[in-house]
Scaffold this motif. Structure first.
Motif, short mmCIF file in Angstrom:
data_model
loop_
_atom_site.label_atom_id
_atom_site.label_comp_id
_atom_site.label_asym_id
_atom_site.label_seq_id
_atom_site.Cartn_x
_atom_site.Cartn_y
_atom_site.Cartn_z
N PRO A 181 0.98 -1.31 0.03
CA PRO A 181 -0.12 -0.14 0.03
C PRO A 181 0.59 1.37 -0.09
CG PRO A 181 -0.92 -1.24 1.73
CD PRO A 181 0.51 -1.82 1.60
N LEU A 182 1.79 1.45 0.28
CA LEU A 182 3.10 2.06 0.47
C LEU A 182 3.09 3.09 -0.35
CD1 LEU A 182 5.41 2.28 4.02
CD2 LEU A 182 3.74 3.95 3.33
N PHE A 183 3.53 1.70 -1.57
CA PHE A 183 4.50 2.14 -2.86
C PHE A 183 3.61 2.51 -3.77
CE2 PHE A 183 4.05 0.05 -7.16
CZ PHE A 183 5.20 0.39 -7.60
N CYS A 184 1.94 2.33 -3.07
CA CYS A 184 0.82 2.01 -3.80
C CYS A 184 0.05 3.94 -4.15
CB CYS A 184 -0.51 1.51 -3.86
SG CYS A 184 -0.21 -0.11 -5.14
N VAL A 185 0.52 3.57 -2.71
CA VAL A 185 -0.18 5.18 -2.04
C VAL A 185 0.16 6.23 -3.12
CG1 VAL A 185 -1.07 6.75 -0.46
CG2 VAL A 185 -2.08 4.14 -1.10
N VAL A 186 1.69 6.44 -2.71
CA VAL A 186 2.55 7.28 -3.26
C VAL A 186 3.02 7.73 -4.37
CG1 VAL A 186 5.33 7.63 -2.75
CG2 VAL A 186 4.29 6.62 -1.32
N THR A 187 2.84 6.37 -5.09
CA THR A 187 2.69 6.24 -6.62
C THR A 187 1.72 7.03 -7.10
OG1 THR A 187 3.81 4.19 -6.73
CG2 THR A 187 2.64 5.23 -9.15
N GLY A 188 0.58 6.75 -6.69
CA GLY A 188 -0.95 7.75 -6.98
C GLY A 188 -0.46 8.80 -6.99
#
Length: 241
Positions: A181-188
């Motif tokens: 989730p950290l990766f996905c949210v920061v990417t978003g």
């Protein structure tokens, strides 16, 4: 002062108050004062940098504590190879058993030590965002790259643990659960903020996908959990039966 000029001044004041600019100082508008969709409350929740900061802090603390506990267990195991660790639940889920394999030391030292260091950076950035400290866009891109590397490592360890070694590591699963989730949210966030380039920011399809970052992370994790249940159905089936 004319009414129109006063209205313009008030609008600019509101923009400054609500922080309608990216972390690198780039405004979320079309250059004519019209706010870009998603820059305010109509956009994803993580475009509010305080909320993003809280998410970073909470996720990083969970990941850090899991990595720290793994590190303690690793030291205990080194001191006493026959020790029973806090996450040695059964033959299917046992941190100690996984630690006996070379995949637990990819870089020549225990992976959990890497995890302790890795979660400090997003934790500190989260604190800065919560306090409304201006964080340059390139710093958040750097965080994104680090999380990308961490996610690749996590997926490798997931595959190795579940499908190669055949034993699940409970604390490792906690680390996987926060890293993705950290990766996905920061990417978003970086896509919508324009930190990854105007081309991605201005592409409607890409922006729409970026706005569902947390949903993507949840679906990703569901696939991971489902594969674990499938792989260890002998254990989970006995619980259901």
């Amino acid at each position: 002062m004319s009414a129109s000029h006063s209205s313009t001044t008030d609008h600019e004041h509101d923009d400054a108050e609500f922080g309608d600019s990216g972390s690198d100082g780039t405004r979320f508008d079309d250059g004519e004062g019209h706010l870009d969709p998603g820059a305010r409350s109509g956009g994803p929740w993580f475009m509010d940098e305080v909320k993003l900061g809280i998410f970073l802090v909470v996720s990083s603390v969970i990941g850090f504590l899991a990595s720290f506990e793994l590190s303690i267990d690793k030291v205990r195991l080194l001191e006493n190879p026959s020790a029973t660790l806090s996450c040695d639940f059964n033959p299917f889920f046992s941190c100690g058993s996984v630690m006996a394999f070379e995949q637990s030391q990819i870089f020549g030292f225990p992976n959990q030590f890497l995890g302790i260091a890795a979660f400090i950076f997003p934790l500190l950035l989260g604190v800065l965002l919560i306090t409304r400290t201006r964080v340059p866009g390139w710093v958040l891109v750097g965080l994104n790259l680090g999380l990308l590397a961490g996610t690749v490592l996590v997926m490798y360890l997931y595959y190795s643990s579940i499908f190669v070694i055949g034993i699940g590591c409970p604390w490792c699963i906690v680390v996987w659960t926060v890293t993705i989730p950290l990766f996905c949210v920061v990417t978003g966030y970086n896509v919508i903020a324009g930190n990854l380039g105007a081309g991605l920011r201005d592409n409607g399809v890409v922006r729409a996908i970026a706005g569902t970052a947390l949903i993507i992370a949840v679906l990703w994790l569901i696939l991971v959990y489902a594969s674990i249940v499938f792989r260890f159905w002998v254990f989970f089936g006995s619980l259901v039966g």
